[in-house]
Design a protein around this motif. Structure first.
Motif, short mmCIF file in Angstrom:
data_model
loop_
_atom_site.label_atom_id
_atom_site.label_comp_id
_atom_site.label_asym_id
_atom_site.label_seq_id
_atom_site.Cartn_x
_atom_site.Cartn_y
_atom_site.Cartn_z
N HIS A 120 -5.00 4.45 3.87
CA HIS A 120 -6.02 3.33 5.15
C HIS A 120 -5.57 2.19 5.01
O HIS A 120 -5.55 1.67 6.42
CB HIS A 120 -6.96 3.95 4.55
CG HIS A 120 -8.34 2.82 4.45
ND1 HIS A 120 -9.11 3.12 6.39
CD2 HIS A 120 -9.21 1.54 4.35
CE1 HIS A 120 -9.72 1.92 6.86
NE2 HIS A 120 -10.00 1.59 5.60
N LEU A 121 -4.68 1.12 3.76
CA LEU A 121 -4.90 -0.01 3.65
C LEU A 121 -3.61 -0.19 4.72
O LEU A 121 -3.31 -0.95 5.19
CB LEU A 121 -4.94 -0.26 2.31
CG LEU A 121 -4.79 -1.63 1.81
CD1 LEU A 121 -5.76 -2.11 1.93
CD2 LEU A 121 -4.55 -1.77 0.29
N ALA B 93 0.82 -1.25 0.25
CA ALA B 93 0.17 -0.17 -0.18
C ALA B 93 0.60 1.33 -0.08
O ALA B 93 0.36 2.10 -0.54
CB ALA B 93 -0.73 -0.17 1.27
N LEU B 94 1.50 1.61 0.60
CA LEU B 94 2.89 2.21 0.54
C LEU B 94 3.90 2.20 -0.13
O LEU B 94 4.15 3.75 -0.85
CB LEU B 94 3.63 2.07 2.01
CG LEU B 94 2.93 2.14 3.74
CD1 LEU B 94 4.30 2.17 4.34
CD2 LEU B 94 2.69 3.77 3.71
N GLU B 95 4.06 2.10 -1.47
CA GLU B 95 4.90 1.86 -2.18
C GLU B 95 3.90 1.42 -3.93
O GLU B 95 3.99 1.61 -5.02
CB GLU B 95 5.34 0.71 -2.66
CG GLU B 95 6.82 -0.16 -2.26
CD GLU B 95 6.65 -1.23 -1.83
OE1 GLU B 95 6.37 -2.26 -2.71
OE2 GLU B 95 7.73 -1.36 -0.96
N ARG B 96 2.12 2.18 -3.66
CA ARG B 96 1.14 2.08 -4.69
C ARG B 96 1.62 4.01 -4.54
O ARG B 96 2.24 4.86 -3.73
CB ARG B 96 0.14 2.22 -3.93
CG ARG B 96 -0.71 0.64 -4.51
CD ARG B 96 -2.08 0.43 -3.68
NE ARG B 96 -1.99 -1.13 -3.80
CZ ARG B 96 -3.87 -0.82 -3.66
NH1 ARG B 96 -5.16 0.27 -3.12
NH2 ARG B 96 -3.93 -2.26 -3.67
N ARG B 97 1.38 4.50 -5.65
CA ARG B 97 1.42 5.76 -6.32
C ARG B 97 -0.24 5.78 -7.31
O ARG B 97 -1.30 5.43 -8.11
CB ARG B 97 2.58 6.67 -7.32
CG ARG B 97 3.72 6.17 -7.07
CD ARG B 97 4.06 6.91 -6.14
NE ARG B 97 5.15 7.10 -4.95
CZ ARG B 97 5.11 6.22 -4.24
NH1 ARG B 97 4.15 5.59 -3.54
NH2 ARG B 97 6.65 6.32 -3.52
N PRO B 98 -1.78 6.82 -6.10
CA PRO B 98 -0.87 7.27 -4.95
C PRO B 98 -0.79 6.02 -3.92
O PRO B 98 -1.62 5.10 -3.24
CB PRO B 98 -2.47 8.17 -4.74
CG PRO B 98 -3.04 8.09 -5.17
CD PRO B 98 -2.91 7.10 -6.66
#
Length: 815
Positions: free
Chosen positions: A121-122, A112-117
């Motif tokens: 929450h996840l 979830a932290l490596e997603r963009r954006p």
């Protein structure tokens, strides 16, 4: 140039300094705030570095603790699967899945932290599933987002990703074992193979866990050392800069001391120094000018000699109370001729090494002109410009004071509400200049009739308030009659014309039951209103037992309740169907309004509508109802398609209100599809009484596609005379002709004639108050088009009717 100092010394200024008015030292003074800002920035930087060090350490610790949860969960999962492969106990499988949820939750957070954006929450949900403490979750997120690519931590993330591959294999292996158990294919050979694979994965994961923790610890240590080094450098820089600022400031203070002495004597405001005993030790020229006293004679004078006795604060022992004298404020100084002059007094104490060495520095500014101006402004703010009487704000303030006196004592006062009877006549016939002069003469005559403690003020327009001090209601009534007779005997002359100063007076007593000025004014206003209603030019007293007072109170209460209901959206829309007497049954209805009481009861319009009309508030009610109807119909497009016509009643006040016309036009322009579905009903008497305004409203509505109904038709007596030229579409026959239909042949003949006139003019006719089937039959026989009444439909909520129409159509082919 040279300047003499009080001590006899001499200071020199260059010509450039004298011409520009400031020296290099002044520029240095202006730079001082920038130096202070620099100190603050450096201090904040040091604090920020400290916080950063602590936060990085806490973040690393949180990840190490998280790795511990991860490691324990992984080992628990492997151990439980090992047992499950041996014994096939479902509890072991459940424990393994619960344990695997921890590393899989951490994996979810990382992805979830490596997603963009980034999906925060996840990420939070994942770290929470990973067993991390709630207070560490945001710290874990910040650490990853800021340092995921930093040395050491980058290596930790790489190890984390590789370990997740083995965790996924463990999860997949759990499902394989479970399938074999379910299908009963698990034999000793398969069991051994599964257990060997589990042990191999466990060994690789243990190595990864150790490497992950070591990388985090090393990275945190290096980052901490680097930041500590930067903090030390910042501290050294801050210390050096602070010492430099202090040295420059001290030098600047010494250099500017002589300039302060010059400024002291050249200042445009008065300045003086006092010792603890109140003796003047130094004063400047501005103070001498304010006091009109030679400067050389001021030194040595006591504070009591130059300050007004009422403004000199003393202790019980007779000494000067410096604690109170240091409070800023306006005080009076005594001039050389004995006159007092107001000054703004600002004092501060300069503490010396010993008590006797204390000095008081005082700055005084002449504010006598400002106080005169403020007094004039205050007078203007509390007085009416035209008449010179006190205005409404001051009236309410004085009434509040009088009410407080009454509630805390035994005295009673009375208030008179005075309303001129002839002011509009004077204004309209002689002009505003005459009206202004009339008001001035009336107010002067009225004020001349009052006693010493009484007062009069102008509430606004041609309304005045008179307070009769210490007067009971009976005393006030006699005084009001006397004042009224004196005013009636006076005349106003203008351009050869004479006007009587007639007025209506309402009297209300102020006693312990009076709670505020607003209620008192309303009581006196009510009495004055009744005086006008009963024929004007008389005195009326407010008494609770008076039936007329009670009726007006009741009406005012209904007005207030209705206004509150409008504000709180508690008006209810009802509807009553209008049914054709011949031909196709198309949907028409008239919208009726109800009021939802504060206790949930439904109030019929007969209670509140007459009061709203009487006090000129019904236009606001009509506006609210029209807005509600438009919004509700527009919100149900299927019903709108089926609807033939929706009738909305309007009052006479609304059709002459240009603001109401603009409001309705705006609604129709915004929702043009509604126009041909709306029929506005206007009473016949309203049209006759306001023919020009009614014609303007009718033309504006019909131009946009609306239809117009003439309500209560037949009650205006002159109906047929103007009907040919009035562009209305519908005639609603007054219910008085329908109610006794069948009992009175005259009513039937009138209804028949109205129907014939309507057909001749091409207008639709509707009979109201139809309450029997027999009446419906008779109306159909004489050619009336539509009927409305309880025989057809009992009024119901509009929304209920809208939900029932269009009725559900049954498909006979499929039924």
């Amino acid at each position: 140039m040279t300047t003499s100092l009080p001590g006899g010394g001499v200071t020199r200024k260059s010509n450039s300094e004298a011409s520009t008015g400031f020296s290099f030292k002044d520029a240095t003074l202006r730079k001082l705030p920038a130096r202070v800002r620099a100190l603050i920035v450096l201090s904040a930087l040091g604090a920020l570095l400290t916080v950063t060090v602590l936060e990085i350490q806490a973040g690393a610790t949180a990840y190490i603790v998280g790795e511990n949860h991860w490691s324990k969960a992984q080992q628990q999962a492997v151990h439980s699967l090992y047992r499950y492969a041996t014994h096939a106990d479902p509890i072991d499988l459940q424990r393994a899945r619960e344990a695997l949820a921890v590393p899989l939750g951490d994996r979810q957070a990382r992805l979830a932290l490596e997603r963009r954006p980034v999906n925060l929450h996840l990420a939070r949900e994942g770290f929470r599933q990973g067993g991390n403490a709630p207070e560490d979750i945001d710290r874990l997120i910040r650490m990853y987002r800021l340092f995921a690519g930093a040395p050491y931590f980058r290596e930790s993330v790489r190890i984390w990703r590789e370990a997740e591959v083995d965790i996924l294999q463990v999860a997949a292996l759990a499902e394989e074992i479970h399938q074999d158990v379910v299908q009963q294919r698990l034999d000793p050979a398969r069991t051994g193979a599964y257990q060997r694979r589990l042990l191999l994965l466990d060994e690789r994961l243990r190595v990864a866990e150790i490497a992950f923790s070591r990388s985090l610890v090393d990275g945190a240590r290096v980052m901490r050392l680097a930041l500590i080094g930067v903090s030390i450098v910042a501290f050294v820089a801050l210390t050096w800069y602070a010492l430099a600022v202090m040295r420059r400031t001290l030098r600047h203070v010494r250099e500017t001391e002589s300039e302060f002495r010059v400024a002291f004597h050249q200042a445009v405001v008065g300045m003086l120094k006092l010792d603890r005993r109140g003796r003047v030790t130094r004063a400047n020229e501005a103070l001498a000018k304010i006091l009109d006293h030679p400067l050389e004679e001021l030194k040595g004078l006591s504070l009591g000699a130059i300050l007004h006795p009422q403004d000199l604060q003393l202790t019980a022992a007779g000494a000067i109370d410096w604690l109170r004298m240091l409070e800023p404020g306006d005080r009076r100084l005594l001039r050389g001729d004995g006159k007092a002059v107001w000054v703004r007094w600002t004092a501060s104490m300069i503490v010396g090494g010993q008590a006797d060495a204390d000095r008081i520095f005082v700055v005084v500014e002449d504010v006598s002109k400002a106080r005169e101006l403020a007094s004039e402004i205050a007078h203007q703010a509390s007085h009416d410009e035209l008449t010179g009487l006190i205005n409404r704000r001051e009236i309410e303030r004085r009434l509040s004071q009088a009410i407080a006196e009454v509630q805390h004592g035994t005295m009673r006062h009375s208030l008179c509400f005075v309303d001129l009877d002839q002011f509009k006549v004077v204004n309209d016939t002689c002009g505003h200049a005459a009206g202004d002069q009339f008001l001035r003469q009336f107010s002067a005559t009225l004020a001349a009739q009052l006693r010493g403690g009484d007062w009069v003020g102008r509430l606004g327009g041609d309304e005045f308030a008179v307070l009769l001090e210490g007067a009971s209601l009976e005393d006030a009534e006699r005084a009001a009659v006397r004042i009224h007779e004196r005013l009636w005997q006076s005349t106003f002359h203008w351009a050869g014309r004479k006007f009587a100063m007639g007025c209506s007076i309402g009297v209300a007593e102020m006693n312990r039951g009076t709670v505020d000025s607003d209620l008192l004014l309303r009581a006196a206003d009510t009495a004055c209103y009744l005086a006008k209603e009963e024929g004007r030019n008389r005195v009326r007293c407010y008494r609770d037992s008076d039936r007329a007072i009670a009726r007006r109170h009741n009406e005012l209460e209904w007005v207030a309740q209705t206004q509150l209901a409008i504000a709180e959206n508690r008006l209810l829309l009802y509807a009553q169907r209008i049914q054709p007497l011949n031909g196709e049954d198309r949907l028409q209805y008239e919208v009726l309004v109800r009021l939802a009481g504060e206790e949930g009861q439904v109030v019929l319009p007969g209670f509140f509508l007459p009061a709203m009309e009487r006090y000129g508030q019904v236009s606001a009610l009509d506006r609210h109802v029209v807005g509600l109807v438009f919004a509700q119909i527009a919100g149900h497009p299927e019903h709108l398609d089926y609807l033939d016509l929706c009738h909305i009643n309007l009052s006479a006040q609304s059709i002459v209100d240009t603001g109401f016309l603009e409001y309705v036009v705006g609604l129709l322009d915004e929702k043009p599809a509604l126009a041909h579905k709306i029929c506005f009903e206007i009473t016949e008497t309203a049209v006759i009484g306001n023919l020009a305004d009614a014609r303007g409203f009718i033309d504006a509505m019909r131009a946009r596609g609306c239809r117009i109904a003439l309500d209560d038709f037949g009650s205006g007596l002159s109906s047929f005379g103007y009907l040919k030229s009035l562009p209305v579409d519908v005639l609603k026959i007054d219910g008085a002709f329908i109610r006794d239909l069948g009992k009175d042949d005259v009513d039937l003949a009138l209804v028949r004639s109205i129907g014939q006139v309507g057909r001749a003019l091409g207008k639709t006719t509707i009979a109201e108050w139809v309450e029997t089937e027999a009446a419906m039959t008779q109306l159909a026989e004489v050619g009336i088009d539509y009927a409305q009444g309880y025989a057809i439909h009992v009024p119901c909520p509009l929304l209920e009717l809208m939900q029932a129409w269009p009725p559900v159509r049954v498909n006979l082919a499929t039924a």
